[in-house]
Design a protein around this motif. Structure first.
Motif, PDB file in Angstrom:
ATOM      1  N   ASP A 197      71.626  21.204  52.036  1.00 22.44           N
ATOM      2  CA  ASP A 197      70.870  20.002  51.670  1.00 22.44           C
ATOM      3  C   ASP A 197      69.373  20.293  51.626  1.00 22.44           C
ATOM      4  O   ASP A 197      68.647  19.763  50.768  1.00 22.44           O
ATOM      5  CB  ASP A 197      71.149  18.879  52.670  1.00 22.44           C
ATOM      6  CG  ASP A 197      72.550  18.298  52.512  1.00 22.44           C
ATOM      7  OD1 ASP A 197      73.197  18.562  51.469  1.00 22.44           O
ATOM      8  OD2 ASP A 197      73.000  17.585  53.432  1.00 22.44           O
ATOM      9  N   ARG A 223      71.059  10.914  45.216  1.00 22.68           N
ATOM     10  CA  ARG A 223      72.471  10.870  45.606  1.00 22.68           C
ATOM     11  C   ARG A 223      72.817  12.041  46.524  1.00 22.68           C
ATOM     12  O   ARG A 223      72.113  13.064  46.542  1.00 22.68           O
ATOM     13  CB  ARG A 223      73.356  10.920  44.364  1.00 22.68           C
ATOM     14  CG  ARG A 223      73.105   9.780  43.375  1.00 22.68           C
ATOM     15  CD  ARG A 223      73.891  10.004  42.100  1.00 22.68           C
ATOM     16  NE  ARG A 223      75.304  10.114  42.394  1.00 22.68           N
ATOM     17  CZ  ARG A 223      76.189  10.797  41.638  1.00 22.68           C
ATOM     18  NH1 ARG A 223      75.767  11.434  40.567  1.00 22.68           N
ATOM     19  NH2 ARG A 223      77.447  10.833  41.969  1.00 22.68           N
ATOM     20  N   PRO A 224      73.912  11.947  47.290  1.00 27.49           N
ATOM     21  CA  PRO A 224      74.360  13.097  48.082  1.00 27.49           C
ATOM     22  C   PRO A 224      74.594  14.305  47.188  1.00 27.49           C
ATOM     23  O   PRO A 224      75.184  14.187  46.100  1.00 27.49           O
ATOM     24  CB  PRO A 224      75.665  12.606  48.714  1.00 27.49           C
ATOM     25  CG  PRO A 224      75.526  11.119  48.753  1.00 27.49           C
ATOM     26  CD  PRO A 224      74.768  10.750  47.513  1.00 27.49           C
ATOM     27  N   ALA A 225      74.135  15.456  47.631  1.00 25.83           N
ATOM     28  CA  ALA A 225      74.199  16.661  46.804  1.00 25.83           C
ATOM     29  C   ALA A 225      75.626  16.985  46.373  1.00 25.83           C
ATOM     30  O   ALA A 225      75.868  17.377  45.227  1.00 25.83           O
ATOM     31  CB  ALA A 225      73.595  17.834  47.554  1.00 25.83           C
ATOM     32  N   ARG A 226      76.584  16.837  47.275  1.00 24.54           N
ATOM     33  CA  ARG A 226      77.960  17.206  46.932  1.00 24.54           C
ATOM     34  C   ARG A 226      78.514  16.304  45.823  1.00 24.54           C
ATOM     35  O   ARG A 226      79.292  16.749  44.976  1.00 24.54           O
ATOM     36  CB  ARG A 226      78.854  17.144  48.168  1.00 24.54           C
ATOM     37  CG  ARG A 226      79.001  15.756  48.789  1.00 24.54           C
ATOM     38  CD  ARG A 226      79.873  15.802  50.040  1.00 24.54           C
ATOM     39  NE  ARG A 226      80.031  14.478  50.649  1.00 24.54           N
ATOM     40  CZ  ARG A 226      79.136  13.939  51.462  1.00 24.54           C
ATOM     41  NH1 ARG A 226      78.042  14.611  51.764  1.00 24.54           N
ATOM     42  NH2 ARG A 226      79.339  12.738  51.979  1.00 24.54           N
ATOM     43  N   ASP A 227      78.099  15.035  45.827  1.00 26.53           N
ATOM     44  CA  ASP A 227      78.558  14.121  44.785  1.00 26.53           C
ATOM     45  C   ASP A 227      77.910  14.442  43.446  1.00 26.53           C
ATOM     46  O   ASP A 227      78.569  14.424  42.393  1.00 26.53           O
ATOM     47  CB  ASP A 227      78.256  12.674  45.169  1.00 26.53           C
ATOM     48  CG  ASP A 227      79.023  12.207  46.394  1.00 26.53           C
ATOM     49  OD1 ASP A 227      80.056  12.843  46.726  1.00 26.53           O
ATOM     50  OD2 ASP A 227      78.604  11.215  47.018  1.00 26.53           O
ATOM     51  N   TRP A 286      68.616  21.963  48.323  1.00 26.70           N
ATOM     52  CA  TRP A 286      68.648  21.014  47.209  1.00 26.70           C
ATOM     53  C   TRP A 286      67.317  20.268  47.106  1.00 26.70           C
ATOM     54  O   TRP A 286      66.913  19.848  46.013  1.00 26.70           O
ATOM     55  CB  TRP A 286      69.780  20.009  47.390  1.00 26.70           C
ATOM     56  CG  TRP A 286      71.106  20.507  46.903  1.00 26.70           C
ATOM     57  CD1 TRP A 286      72.028  21.195  47.622  1.00 26.70           C
ATOM     58  CD2 TRP A 286      71.650  20.363  45.581  1.00 26.70           C
ATOM     59  NE1 TRP A 286      73.127  21.488  46.837  1.00 26.70           N
ATOM     60  CE2 TRP A 286      72.910  20.991  45.582  1.00 26.70           C
ATOM     61  CE3 TRP A 286      71.193  19.761  44.407  1.00 26.70           C
ATOM     62  CZ2 TRP A 286      73.725  21.050  44.447  1.00 26.70           C
ATOM     63  CZ3 TRP A 286      72.001  19.812  43.273  1.00 26.70           C
ATOM     64  CH2 TRP A 286      73.251  20.445  43.298  1.00 26.70           C
ATOM     65  N   ALA A 338      67.518  19.301  43.170  1.00 33.27           N
ATOM     66  CA  ALA A 338      68.373  18.136  42.917  1.00 33.27           C
ATOM     67  C   ALA A 338      67.937  17.394  41.657  1.00 33.27           C
ATOM     68  O   ALA A 338      68.780  16.914  40.881  1.00 33.27           O
ATOM     69  CB  ALA A 338      68.343  17.191  44.116  1.00 33.27           C
TER      70      ALA A 338
END
Length: 277
Positions: A37, A100-104, A40, A52
């Protein structure tokens, strides 16, 4: 936002271009797949944009491309909304995605670019896809997406201290850079050059790519990677090994821009990090 500024038919086969687009996305995917994170959120050479933001912008634009190719009415509504803030809608989209959340974001970018590739392959020949600029063929849209994926991918690579090796896929970007020469003069409100320019670009494997008449009095020569970085405004001219012979060719290298929109700010010399998008 990097989008094709010139539509005059693509020489390469659509399936070849889409395949190269996917390959370029895979290179970038490998760079970001395992980032933390904190990584990102790392700044990139594009002022105010983190990694990101770069992936978020690519996802936003892939999604817009998909909409343009599948639902022209919905895309027209998106264009109308975007032009309410013509100087800021690109940053707004990137900001929203980067939050937004990085994984999403990563998962959605992967799914979106895969879906777009499938859709572009199935666009009937002769179909023009609407865009924020002039409508484009599927081949031209794929080329534009490849150009943007590579350029923003280069920003990510620079942020991570990586250096992906240049590939033959750069030929698509180089061709687009050549074909948008007059456009670059247009957006700077300058008259079109009156003479042809011969462009001779070298690649690491020793190959030479040439564009323009053999007998042109003016020329641009140098590494293909430098030329692609320049026309996508990822490098300052003084930091390239490109050379120009002739007044029009020399001026072109100062204003080269292979993406639609207002004149980009370009990238400053290596002493600063301000960058065009």
């Amino acid at each position: 936002m990097l989008v094709s500024a010139f539509e005059e038919g693509c020489v390469a086969d659509l399936n070849e271009i889409v395949g190269d687009l996917c390959a370029e996305g895979d290179v970038l995917d490998a760079l970001v797949a395992d980032l933390t994170d904190e990584q990102w959120a790392a700044p990139t050479p594009a002022s105010g944009w983190t990694i990101a933001h770069q992936i978020g912008h690519l996802h936003w634009t892939d999604r817009a491309s998909l909409l343009a190719a599948t639902d022209t009415d919905a895309f027209a509504a998106q264009v109308a909304e975007a032009w309410k803030n013509p100087a800021g809608f690109v940053d707004e989209g990137a900001d929203a995605e980067a939050a937004r959340p990085a994984r999403d974001l990563l998962a959605d970018w992967r799914a979106g670019r895969s879906r777009l590739a499938d859709v572009l392959r199935d666009v009937p020949p002769g179909t023009k896809i609407p865009w924020f600029g002039p409508p484009m063929s599927a081949a031209s849209m794929a080329t534009a997406r490849l150009m943007e994926t590579w350029a923003h991918g280069r920003d990510v690579a620079d942020a991570l201290g990586a250096r992906p090796a240049p590939t033959a896929r750069l030929r698509h970007i180089a061709r687009l850079g050549v074909r948008t020469r007059n456009f670059a003069f247009d957006v700077h409100q300058l008259p079109h050059p009156t003479e042809d320019v011969r462009v001779v670009l070298t690649v690491p494997d020793g190959s030479v790519w040439t564009f323009g008449p053999d007998d042109a009095a003016q020329s641009v020569t140098g590494p293909a990677e430098d030329f692609c970085l320049l026309v996508t405004q990822r490098i300052h001219r003084s930091d390239t090994a490109l050379t120009a012979a002739g007044a029009d060719a020399d001026r072109w290298l100062d204003i080269a821009q292979a993406f639609a929109g207002l004149p980009g700010a370009g990238r400053a010399t290596t002493t600063t990090t301000e960058a065009g998008r």
